[in-house]
Scaffold this active site. Structure first.
Site, PDB file in Angstrom:
ATOM      1  N   THR A  26       8.824 -70.031-139.145  1.00 21.91           N
ATOM      2  CA  THR A  26       9.900 -70.380-138.201  1.00 21.91           C
ATOM      3  C   THR A  26      10.862 -69.220-137.961  1.00 21.91           C
ATOM      4  O   THR A  26      11.678 -69.274-137.044  1.00 21.91           O
ATOM      5  CB  THR A  26      10.703 -71.593-138.713  1.00 21.91           C
ATOM      6  OG1 THR A  26      11.185 -71.286-140.026  1.00 21.91           O
ATOM      7  CG2 THR A  26       9.841 -72.844-138.757  1.00 21.91           C
ATOM      8  N   GLY A  27      10.777 -68.176-138.797  1.00 22.74           N
ATOM      9  CA  GLY A  27      11.699 -67.050-138.661  1.00 22.74           C
ATOM     10  C   GLY A  27      11.305 -66.108-137.543  1.00 22.74           C
ATOM     11  O   GLY A  27      10.290 -66.299-136.858  1.00 22.74           O
TER      12      GLY A  27
ATOM     13  N   SER B 134       9.978 -73.387-145.010  1.00 20.25           N
ATOM     14  CA  SER B 134      10.728 -74.015-146.095  1.00 20.25           C
ATOM     15  C   SER B 134      10.508 -75.525-146.113  1.00 20.25           C
ATOM     16  O   SER B 134       9.999 -76.110-145.155  1.00 20.25           O
ATOM     17  CB  SER B 134      12.214 -73.732-145.880  1.00 20.25           C
ATOM     18  OG  SER B 134      12.658 -74.448-144.750  1.00 20.25           O
TER      19      SER B 134
ATOM     20  N   SER C 274      11.389 -77.662-143.178  1.00 13.05           N
ATOM     21  CA  SER C 274      10.515 -77.716-142.013  1.00 13.05           C
ATOM     22  C   SER C 274       9.167 -78.373-142.317  1.00 13.05           C
ATOM     23  O   SER C 274       8.523 -78.913-141.413  1.00 13.05           O
ATOM     24  CB  SER C 274      10.255 -76.295-141.499  1.00 13.05           C
ATOM     25  OG  SER C 274      11.460 -75.705-141.075  1.00 13.05           O
TER      26      SER C 274
ATOM     27  N   CYS D 270      10.837 -51.117-140.358  1.00 16.70           N
ATOM     28  CA  CYS D 270      10.622 -50.871-138.931  1.00 16.70           C
ATOM     29  C   CYS D 270      10.966 -49.447-138.511  1.00 16.70           C
ATOM     30  O   CYS D 270      10.251 -48.828-137.732  1.00 16.70           O
ATOM     31  CB  CYS D 270      11.414 -51.863-138.087  1.00 16.70           C
ATOM     32  SG  CYS D 270      13.160 -51.978-138.513  1.00 16.70           S
TER      33      CYS D 270
ATOM     34  N   GLY E 168      15.566 -56.477-134.769  1.00 15.72           N
ATOM     35  CA  GLY E 168      15.112 -56.277-136.130  1.00 15.72           C
ATOM     36  C   GLY E 168      15.952 -57.002-137.166  1.00 15.72           C
ATOM     37  O   GLY E 168      15.525 -57.234-138.278  1.00 15.72           O
TER      38      GLY E 168
ATOM     39  N   HIS F 196      13.376 -49.076-131.351  1.00 16.23           N
ATOM     40  CA  HIS F 196      14.203 -48.172-132.148  1.00 16.23           C
ATOM     41  C   HIS F 196      14.031 -46.750-131.617  1.00 16.23           C
ATOM     42  O   HIS F 196      12.916 -46.237-131.512  1.00 16.23           O
ATOM     43  CB  HIS F 196      13.764 -48.179-133.614  1.00 16.23           C
ATOM     44  CG  HIS F 196      14.137 -49.418-134.357  1.00 16.23           C
ATOM     45  ND1 HIS F 196      14.918 -50.428-133.844  1.00 16.23           N
ATOM     46  CD2 HIS F 196      13.842 -49.818-135.637  1.00 16.23           C
ATOM     47  CE1 HIS F 196      15.077 -51.378-134.744  1.00 16.23           C
ATOM     48  NE2 HIS F 196      14.433 -51.046-135.838  1.00 16.23           N
TER      49      HIS F 196
ATOM     50  N   ASN G 298      10.158 -51.930-132.536  1.00 17.17           N
ATOM     51  CA  ASN G 298      10.444 -52.331-133.913  1.00 17.17           C
ATOM     52  C   ASN G 298       9.798 -53.639-134.340  1.00 17.17           C
ATOM     53  O   ASN G 298       9.518 -53.834-135.513  1.00 17.17           O
ATOM     54  CB  ASN G 298      11.949 -52.421-134.134  1.00 17.17           C
ATOM     55  CG  ASN G 298      12.622 -53.362-133.171  1.00 17.17           C
ATOM     56  OD1 ASN G 298      12.509 -53.181-131.957  1.00 17.17           O
ATOM     57  ND2 ASN G 298      13.307 -54.358-133.680  1.00 17.17           N
TER      58      ASN G 298
END
Lengths: 364, 364, 364, 364
Positions: C12-13, C37, C40, C155, C187, C255, C342
């Protein structure tokens, strides 16, 4: 004159920091008490705060030891400015009021209480008479000065009502009112506020609860006091219909609003009469000589690409409101663009100016 | 199928560059002629252009030698896309038309001519019948195919009318319409377009001529063809009142519009009926199987903080329009937020899709 | 070919979402398991995620029921991509490895383990032989395939080493290396990542831990395998001195790094030789025909105002790195500007390309 | 004291506008003459200018009638501040000087003349002695006061040299110096300056001529006067090597520079000694009591994420320079981040402070 003693609740937050800046070197108030959460209490302010303002932390505040948010800690205060989050403001502000303290709050919790004035200081300071009446009565009866809460309006409401007040006074009621806002991110605070990745090269066409606040608060602020000045008569939906569409944009400070309005009385005034009315308006705070009151309450700008937040938000130190592009509207009567500084006249600054008015009227 | 030969006028400009990108690897068109000012003519395109798109300059275009903007240079073209500035478009586009060329123009010059279709391809492709009729007639009479101009609408008009068309078809006329726009800077081109210092941390509440364009063009696009399909009957002020307030914001691509509308027929449909109507709408270009036509013409978004330019502008490659926050409006009937890609469905992309429709209908 | 089964940890991140996008319609991998987690787990992915990508959530992922991050839940996976936060990655990734799973991780936790390859897939894929050797040995011994962790670099390290690898191969060691970065906000993730008010009209000249990561990781990535290919020999401070200064800027993706370097062997090559070396470089992944490998590993740009993040970050779908302004440096030997995407070659995309290489080499 | 009469050349431009703001209510100077192009000459300033500053146009300047840029029109001026573009500055400034006028110029045209002081007023005011000597000599000989030009340094050079001067004074020569800049867009002016579409969500890693200016100007500013104070001895490449990499970023005001440096004398001082040296530095203008001189010349910031342009650029009204993140550098001796206000200490403000110094030293 001996300065009144002031305190700030929620002192480490975004609004609290602004209160501190605005109270530095203030001729009427001396800020002595800073309250924050238990996590911060007991620390020097400079160690407790993550200072995020473009002005530096005033020297005098650095070493103030942060207090818990209890009435006891603020008992010497003649006025307490609350920058508390709505999640905490409810019971704390009530306790302060019940202890006889004068609270001016930026939180939304008590705005809809019928005996709590909801005040944009350049627009409806007369609503403060609700407090004045109580205080006078207590004095007359030899009682202790009663505690009270005055609520600062929502930031975007302040910009909306600023030009309305003089227009209503001169031309009678407004029956229809629409506003589409382009709101700055500073109003969202910084814990975390609006994430950078959400607002860069972007618009967020939604601010939770904001449209309802604007639509409701306008009806209270434009309402009149009842006969014994104990409460405000809200305007009804029949008297005024208000519609708001709120957007967050990549602007640091300054809310821009594109508004349209229709007068009840037809035919409406001319564009030039509307402009003149706004130019001529002098708010009570200015008449009372309040320290922070704007020299010019409403700036009517004639250049067709103004007002702009970066160029106009600091007029009269953020206490003046700019109105531009006043023109006829094919759908309602008039449309115009209003710019107000959301953290000054729309939040902390409004609190300071309210306190100055209360002081000028011997209420605090 | 043999591809139709295409040309681009104003090829080095912002809109011209977009035309080139959209014509790269196009199944129906082969871009062969690039026209620009005398300063560029004679140079290879790669040496003449200051390429500013996020996609790289397509290989095929690099070595095309830039032509002068004369009908002679474009004579082999079945269709010519014009990205010329309004300062130059007038006589050039007329000369092209008079030479029998088919011109699809992003310039404003001929939008108000009554025999020139002003087209948002996902909304009023039926206005192209004005051309179809002329071409058929010429064919029937054994004459040469006549030249013509089709005008692409103003970028912000495209987003505005996109949801209106299906609503009007299903629920009858709209009598009142307001829009406040938050427009991307890419629409202003880049010579120099909007200066960075003017838009960083800022809003510009004015775009020259834009509000008038939106108010006028909407009345033409929503108008119907007359009996012999030779011109469009504009809606009158009595039929629809339109009010636009236009703002420039710090967004690269994607115009956001907060619109409100009232239907002539009361009571109006329900919010759910409005949503369903928009969801069900399939534009003609999609039915015709046009290459660039959106799979879903109107995306009805249910999350309350959408559409957002950065997240939604590229739906259906920028040919689909997103509508969110459809809700009742205290002043008119409904309010909603519309997002459209200003350089795709609002400019060059609209031109390409118009050409695809013309091709599908055997007009070019 | 039967696709390998893939799973994503931390689905989910921000990084997890990118993995999902990159695995949609992938020819080699079929994403079947999404772990997040407990909050979720058990929900459909579409209900668990706050999707924030500019591409829409792929249909296939919407209805996958989110799992707990346990080896049991991922047991059918041939490869597991980890987008876990460093706070959680440690024990979870270890448990996965110990259960015989192949983990490719974006977290920093195991980057400094001497038997864990730290890989920029376009630069040091040969470090993956550390895994290949173990797997071959297990096979030869008739044992179960061992679990392992491969770490994706930081990155900003990816962009830094990309041009170094070909230069070192051709011209010998680099003795001094400085980089000043201008890093995108994507990032930093979005919970909350960089607050908008902190980055609008601003620079943040600090990213916690970043400079140390760049300085250390470069020495591992440019290091060589020991004789039995069981670990990497870090370059010593005597062999290369690296200095990084890291800044966060108002860029969404990409970047930019201003680097300077000095070769050990003097005199150094000419500017033209440096450019040619970079242009000629073809990374192993490209030679192996990996699906995501860049057609051109390093793009040497000759226009003096390039690379720019908005215009160049998507070259080769973000797997190619752009280098511009290669010129002599009055202090070291050369200076140049490097741009890398990145979240593609600097994070999730690198993970995918590593997996493709492992597959091409029969390690997974 | 009778105020000295001041004039501004290029008064409608970006730098000119800043001069006017800084001269409003100035205790030493009275701005009486505004010069601009023939297009503006003869108009009231308010009608000639497109005012773009965040502070409002000062009342006093509104009705000044704009002059042509001729010495005749400025003959009553004790000092003339030039904000002319380099395209025009050459012959005009020379004519002014030849007419006996005192010119302080922001243009680059005469910076490299060996008898023209190139001055960062908080760093090398001693170079103004070149003028002082000539003026004294003329006085002593009973001649008319000679005209002269003093050049303000390039904006990014000012930030670079600010911390160097105290370090060199205390610890001896710097042999190696690198800087990577992140420069604000205000420095590019607004006709049109940096286009919005070029800088939104972007970096431009190139500013024409800037790197060469920084590398060269540093050698002049850190150079010493020759024996008879008639010219400056530039530092040679053997004495100091300077390398600059310049980037434009989406910041309105305030140049950030990531610098690294190595002292000639080894071993170098400690980090703490470097910080103390910078903290202790008091520039001559402050000692002389100049009106605009910073209270604290160099602010050494200890928070690791500072300085930041939005939060620190206005320290000492933009005349103070902030330095943060002072730490050892693995490649040279030290690295640090410097922030300076590009339009104050880097341009118009520097001009004002130079004039104040000249006045304090009786040179004007």
């Amino acid at each position: 004159m001996v300065k009144k003693v002031a305190g700030v609740l929620g002192a480490t937050g975004s609004v609290g920091q602004r209160f501190i800046l605005l109270l530095a070197d203030h001729p009427d108030f001396e800020l002595k008490v800073l309250g924050a959460s238990s996590r911060s209490a007991g620390k020097k302010y400079i160690d407790a705060v993550n200072w995020k303002q473009t002005d530096l932390l005033p020297k005098f505040a650095e070493s103030i030891v942060v207090s818990e948010c209890t009435p006891e800690a603020f008992k010497e205060c003649d006025v307490v400015f609350s920058g508390l989050d709505a999640d905490y403001a409810g019971p704390i502000e009530k306790a302060f009021k019940d202890s006889g303290l004068a609270v001016i709050s930026n939180a939304k919790n008590y705005r809809r209480e019928e005996d709590v004035p909801l005040v944009v200081p350049i627009s409806n300071p007369e609503h403060l008479e609700m407090i004045g009446t109580k205080v006078s009565k207590a004095k007359a009866e030899g009682k202790e000065k009663p505690g009270f809460i005055v609520c600062i309006s929502n930031c975007s409401t302040a910009g909306l009502v600023a030009p309305l007040k003089p227009l209503v006074e001169k031309f009678g009621p407004i029956s229809l009112l629409t506003t589409t806002t382009l709101q700055a991110i500073s109003g969202a605070g910084f814990s975390p506020g609006v994430p950078g990745i959400d607002i860069l090269d972007n618009i967020i066409p939604y601010i939770g609860g904001e449209e309802d606040k604007m639509e409701w608060e306008t009806k209270k602020i434009l309402g009149s006091l009842n006969a014994d000045k104990s409460k405000v008569n809200l305007l009804s939906d029949d008297e005024i219909k208000v519609s708001a569409q709120c957007n967050r944009v990549a602007v640091s400070d300054g809310h821009t609003e594109c508004i349209s309005l229709k007068f009840k009385n037809q035919p409406p005034p001319s564009v030039e009469e509307v402009k003149q009315c706004l130019r001529d308006y002098v708010c009570d705070a200015t008449k009372l000589g309040c320290h922070s009151a704007p020299k010019q309450t409403i700036h009517v700008l004639e250049q067709n690409d103004r007002p702009q937040p970066r160029l106009d938000r600091n007029r009269d130190n953020g206490y003046g409101v700019s109105v531009g592009r006043i023109r006829e509207d094919p759908v309602l009567d008039f449309k115009m663009v209003v710019l107000s500084h959301n953290t000054i006249i729309g939040a902390a600054g409004a609190g300071i100016l309210i306190a100055e008015i209360l002081l000028a009227k011997n209420i605090i």
